[in-house]
Write a protein that holds these residues in place. Structure first.
Motif, PDB file in Angstrom:
ATOM      1  N   CYS A 157       0.857  -1.172   0.000  1.00 44.48           N
ATOM      2  CA  CYS A 157       0.000   0.000   0.000  1.00 44.48           C
ATOM      3  C   CYS A 157       0.899   1.230   0.000  1.00 44.48           C
ATOM      4  CB  CYS A 157      -0.880   0.026   1.248  1.00 44.48           C
ATOM      5  SG  CYS A 157      -2.028  -1.348   1.339  1.00 44.48           S
ATOM      6  N   PHE A 158       0.451   2.275  -0.658  1.00 41.37           N
ATOM      7  CA  PHE A 158       1.206   3.515  -0.730  1.00 41.37           C
ATOM      8  C   PHE A 158       0.432   4.609  -0.005  1.00 41.37           C
ATOM      9  CE2 PHE A 158       2.125   0.973  -4.450  1.00 41.37           C
ATOM     10  CZ  PHE A 158       3.505   0.968  -4.470  1.00 41.37           C
ATOM     11  N   ALA A 159       1.136   5.491   0.631  1.00 36.11           N
ATOM     12  CA  ALA A 159       0.493   6.642   1.278  1.00 36.11           C
ATOM     13  C   ALA A 159       1.247   7.900   0.874  1.00 36.11           C
ATOM     14  CB  ALA A 159       0.499   6.482   2.792  1.00 36.11           C
ATOM     15  N   GLY A 160       0.504   8.961   0.686  1.00 39.06           N
ATOM     16  CA  GLY A 160       1.109  10.246   0.401  1.00 39.06           C
ATOM     17  C   GLY A 160       1.439  10.512  -1.049  1.00 39.06           C
ATOM     18  N   LEU A 161       0.936   9.688  -1.972  1.00 40.84           N
ATOM     19  CA  LEU A 161       1.225   9.894  -3.387  1.00 40.84           C
ATOM     20  C   LEU A 161       0.149  10.744  -4.043  1.00 40.84           C
ATOM     21  CD1 LEU A 161       2.559   6.379  -4.437  1.00 40.84           C
ATOM     22  CD2 LEU A 161       3.865   8.422  -3.841  1.00 40.84           C
ATOM     23  N   THR A 171      -1.602  19.434   4.185  1.00 43.13           N
ATOM     24  CA  THR A 171      -0.244  18.896   4.075  1.00 43.13           C
ATOM     25  C   THR A 171      -0.287  17.422   3.719  1.00 43.13           C
ATOM     26  OG1 THR A 171      -0.091  18.147   6.382  1.00 43.13           O
ATOM     27  CG2 THR A 171       0.558  20.431   5.935  1.00 43.13           C
ATOM     28  N   ILE A 172       0.866  16.915   3.325  1.00 45.12           N
ATOM     29  CA  ILE A 172       0.990  15.499   2.998  1.00 45.12           C
ATOM     30  C   ILE A 172       0.783  14.639   4.248  1.00 45.12           C
ATOM     31  CG2 ILE A 172       3.492  15.237   3.309  1.00 45.12           C
ATOM     32  CD1 ILE A 172       1.535  13.906   0.340  1.00 45.12           C
ATOM     33  N   VAL A 173       1.132  15.165   5.404  1.00 45.17           N
ATOM     34  CA  VAL A 173       0.961  14.413   6.655  1.00 45.17           C
ATOM     35  C   VAL A 173      -0.519  14.134   6.906  1.00 45.17           C
ATOM     36  CG1 VAL A 173       1.265  14.509   9.165  1.00 45.17           C
ATOM     37  CG2 VAL A 173       3.098  15.296   7.654  1.00 45.17           C
ATOM     38  N   ASN A 174      -1.362  15.135   6.698  1.00 48.21           N
ATOM     39  CA  ASN A 174      -2.803  14.936   6.881  1.00 48.21           C
ATOM     40  C   ASN A 174      -3.336  13.898   5.899  1.00 48.21           C
ATOM     41  OD1 ASN A 174      -2.026  17.769   7.677  1.00 48.21           O
ATOM     42  ND2 ASN A 174      -4.057  17.642   8.582  1.00 48.21           N
ATOM     43  N   LEU A 175      -2.876  13.966   4.652  1.00 46.92           N
ATOM     44  CA  LEU A 175      -3.299  13.007   3.641  1.00 46.92           C
ATOM     45  C   LEU A 175      -2.881  11.590   4.034  1.00 46.92           C
ATOM     46  CD1 LEU A 175      -4.417  12.371   0.759  1.00 46.92           C
ATOM     47  CD2 LEU A 175      -2.059  12.680  -0.031  1.00 46.92           C
ATOM     48  N   ALA A 176      -1.620  11.409   4.392  1.00 41.99           N
ATOM     49  CA  ALA A 176      -1.123  10.085   4.765  1.00 41.99           C
ATOM     50  C   ALA A 176      -1.838   9.551   6.005  1.00 41.99           C
ATOM     51  CB  ALA A 176       0.384  10.132   4.993  1.00 41.99           C
ATOM     52  N   GLU A 177      -2.155  10.433   6.935  1.00 46.40           N
ATOM     53  CA  GLU A 177      -2.890   9.995   8.127  1.00 46.40           C
ATOM     54  C   GLU A 177      -4.253   9.428   7.746  1.00 46.40           C
ATOM     55  OE1 GLU A 177      -4.735  11.674  12.325  1.00 46.40           O
ATOM     56  OE2 GLU A 177      -3.943  13.086  10.867  1.00 46.40           O
ATOM     57  N   GLN A 178      -4.959  10.117   6.876  1.00 47.70           N
ATOM     58  CA  GLN A 178      -6.272   9.625   6.445  1.00 47.70           C
ATOM     59  C   GLN A 178      -6.135   8.315   5.679  1.00 47.70           C
ATOM     60  OE1 GLN A 178      -9.182  10.924   7.509  1.00 47.70           O
ATOM     61  NE2 GLN A 178      -7.847  12.236   8.723  1.00 47.70           N
ATOM     62  N   GLN A 179      -5.137   8.218   4.812  1.00 48.74           N
ATOM     63  CA  GLN A 179      -4.926   6.985   4.055  1.00 48.74           C
ATOM     64  C   GLN A 179      -4.547   5.827   4.964  1.00 48.74           C
ATOM     65  OE1 GLN A 179      -2.033   8.614   1.285  1.00 48.74           O
ATOM     66  NE2 GLN A 179      -3.536   8.435  -0.375  1.00 48.74           N
ATOM     67  N   SER A 180      -3.846   6.116   6.045  1.00 50.06           N
ATOM     68  CA  SER A 180      -3.432   5.054   6.962  1.00 50.06           C
ATOM     69  C   SER A 180      -4.625   4.353   7.601  1.00 50.06           C
ATOM     70  CB  SER A 180      -2.492   5.601   8.040  1.00 50.06           C
ATOM     71  OG  SER A 180      -3.198   6.385   8.983  1.00 50.06           O
ATOM     72  N   LYS A 181      -5.761   5.028   7.670  1.00 55.29           N
ATOM     73  CA  LYS A 181      -6.960   4.409   8.240  1.00 55.29           C
ATOM     74  C   LYS A 181      -7.428   3.239   7.375  1.00 55.29           C
ATOM     75  CE  LYS A 181      -8.255   8.686  10.491  1.00 55.29           C
ATOM     76  NZ  LYS A 181      -9.219   9.766  10.612  1.00 55.29           N
ATOM     77  N   ALA A 229     -10.696  17.653   1.171  1.00 54.31           N
ATOM     78  CA  ALA A 229     -11.949  17.417   1.899  1.00 54.31           C
ATOM     79  C   ALA A 229     -12.821  16.393   1.172  1.00 54.31           C
ATOM     80  CB  ALA A 229     -12.705  18.721   2.096  1.00 54.31           C
ATOM     81  N   ARG A 230     -12.950  16.529  -0.131  1.00 54.74           N
ATOM     82  CA  ARG A 230     -13.746  15.578  -0.916  1.00 54.74           C
ATOM     83  C   ARG A 230     -13.116  14.188  -0.858  1.00 54.74           C
ATOM     84  NH1 ARG A 230     -13.788  16.581  -7.047  1.00 54.74           N
ATOM     85  NH2 ARG A 230     -14.395  18.639  -6.333  1.00 54.74           N
ATOM     86  N   TYR A 231     -11.809  14.124  -0.994  1.00 54.37           N
ATOM     87  CA  TYR A 231     -11.102  12.845  -0.952  1.00 54.37           C
ATOM     88  C   TYR A 231     -11.335  12.133   0.382  1.00 54.37           C
ATOM     89  CZ  TYR A 231      -7.265   9.501  -0.725  1.00 54.37           C
ATOM     90  OH  TYR A 231      -6.517   8.355  -0.579  1.00 54.37           O
ATOM     91  N   VAL A 232     -11.228  12.871   1.478  1.00 51.67           N
ATOM     92  CA  VAL A 232     -11.401  12.259   2.800  1.00 51.67           C
ATOM     93  C   VAL A 232     -12.818  11.734   2.969  1.00 51.67           C
ATOM     94  CG1 VAL A 232     -11.420  12.718   5.292  1.00 51.67           C
ATOM     95  CG2 VAL A 232      -9.520  13.524   3.885  1.00 51.67           C
ATOM     96  N   ARG A 233     -13.821  12.482   2.536  1.00 51.57           N
ATOM     97  CA  ARG A 233     -15.209  11.997   2.616  1.00 51.57           C
ATOM     98  C   ARG A 233     -15.360  10.700   1.825  1.00 51.57           C
ATOM     99  NH1 ARG A 233     -16.230  17.485   1.854  1.00 51.57           N
ATOM    100  NH2 ARG A 233     -16.695  17.122  -0.335  1.00 51.57           N
ATOM    101  N   GLU A 234     -14.824  10.673   0.607  1.00 52.77           N
ATOM    102  CA  GLU A 234     -14.919   9.479  -0.232  1.00 52.77           C
ATOM    103  C   GLU A 234     -14.141   8.311   0.377  1.00 52.77           C
ATOM    104  OE1 GLU A 234     -13.418  10.861  -3.951  1.00 52.77           O
ATOM    105  OE2 GLU A 234     -15.208  12.060  -4.370  1.00 52.77           O
TER     106      GLU A 234
END
Length: 115
Positions: A28-32, A38-48, A94-99
């Motif tokens: 699995c990849f995170a942060g791409l 920030t990228i940290v917020n994105l990776a945190e959400q993806q880590s879920k 925001a849209r990405y996290v909801r999806e």
């Protein structure tokens, strides 16, 4: 997806939810992706999603569904940007996290159905 469709082209990396290569599942990849704040917020959400996938609480959809989702997501997220190599990984955070949260719930239901 055939092998040709799996290959990155034109600065695009076809990952389901920007995390998983269809038909492989791991790694699995995170942060791409490029998102604000920030990228940290994105990776945190993806880590879920990643954590649930690794523990068996989340089941990926089949390859065809992943490929269709990648195409829909790219159209949805990239449609607001002009076509340039630097925008191939852009997304609305925001849209990405909801999806992503909706997908995690759908994957939880798929995992429960498999058990």
């Amino acid at each position: 997806m055939d092998a040709e469709e799996d290959r990155p082209t034109g600065h695009r990396l076809p990952l389901f939810k920007r995390i998983v290569t269809p038909g492989i599942g791991n790694p699995c990849f995170a942060g791409l992706a490029q998102a604000s704040p920030t990228i940290v917020n994105l990776a945190e959400q993806q880590s879920k999603l990643i954590a649930r996938h690794l523990t068996g609480e989340y089941e990926l959809p089949d390859v065809a569904e992943m490929a269709a989702t990648i195409a829909r997501d790219e159209a949805k997220h990239l449609g607001q940007y002009y076509s340039a190599p630097r925008h191939t990984i852009q997304l609305d955070f925001a849209r990405y996290v909801r999806e992503l949260h909706r997908e995690i719930e759908a994957g939880r239901k798929r995992a429960a159905a498999v058990r």
